[in-house]
Design a protein around this motif. Structure first.
Motif, PDB file in Angstrom:
ATOM      1  N   SER A  87       0.833  -1.205   0.000  1.00 65.51           N
ATOM      2  CA  SER A  87       0.000   0.000   0.000  1.00 65.51           C
ATOM      3  C   SER A  87       0.865   1.251   0.000  1.00 65.51           C
ATOM      4  N   ARG A 133      -9.764  -0.995  -4.831  1.00 66.24           N
ATOM      5  CA  ARG A 133      -8.395  -1.014  -4.287  1.00 66.24           C
ATOM      6  C   ARG A 133      -7.922   0.376  -3.872  1.00 66.24           C
ATOM      7  N   ASN A 159      -4.255   0.468  -2.138  1.00 67.22           N
ATOM      8  CA  ASN A 159      -4.044  -0.843  -1.520  1.00 67.22           C
ATOM      9  C   ASN A 159      -3.965  -1.922  -2.585  1.00 67.22           C
ATOM     10  N   SER A 160      -3.464  -3.074  -2.190  1.00 73.84           N
ATOM     11  CA  SER A 160      -3.360  -4.226  -3.101  1.00 73.84           C
ATOM     12  C   SER A 160      -2.721  -3.814  -4.428  1.00 73.84           C
ATOM     13  N   LYS A 215      -0.505  -3.443  -7.718  1.00 73.43           N
ATOM     14  CA  LYS A 215      -0.075  -4.398  -8.732  1.00 73.43           C
ATOM     15  C   LYS A 215       1.049  -3.768  -9.567  1.00 73.43           C
TER      16      LYS A 215
END
Length: 122
Positions: free
Chosen positions: A17, A67, A84-85, A87
């Motif tokens: 994050s 996200r 967040n999360s 990629k």
């Protein structure tokens, strides 16, 4: 006149994050729709998220929905992007922008910052 300065970018592992901040100068900050766009190397700039002047309405790109969370504090003249999360495909330079009209997805914006780099490693 509104000046925007982004901060909070950096290097993070996938799944991690980051929280981006955008500090605005100017007494009319609360009048503007605020938002974030991003640009990855070799790609066009794309819309990420936007928030209405009151904070009551938000809009997200499908790629970040669920996200990322955009918020603002008009007392502090600051807008935030909680990511967040993360990629690897979120890797880009993230830009804060302001627009007096509420159609933030449409260009041009009235003001924008210098950008902050976000790099997500796999």
């Amino acid at each position: 006149q509104v000046q925007l300065v982004e901060s909070g970018g950096g290097l993070v592992q996938a799944g991690g994050s980051l929280r981006l901040s955008c500090a605005a100068s100017g007494r009319t900050f609360s009048s503007y729709t605020m938002g974030w766009t991003r640009q990855a190397p070799g790609k066009e700039r794309e819309f990420v998220a936007a928030i209405s002047w009151s904070g009551s309405s938000t809009d997200y790109a499908d790629s970040v929905k669920g996200r990322f969370t955009i918020s603002r504090d008009n007392a502090k003249n600051t807008v935030y992007l909680q990511m967040n999360s993360l990629k690897p495909e979120d890797t880009a330079v993230y830009y804060c922008a302001a627009k007096i009209q509420n159609n933030f997805r449409d260009y041009p914006h009235d003001y924008w910052g210098q950008g902050t780099q976000v790099t997500v490693s796999s």
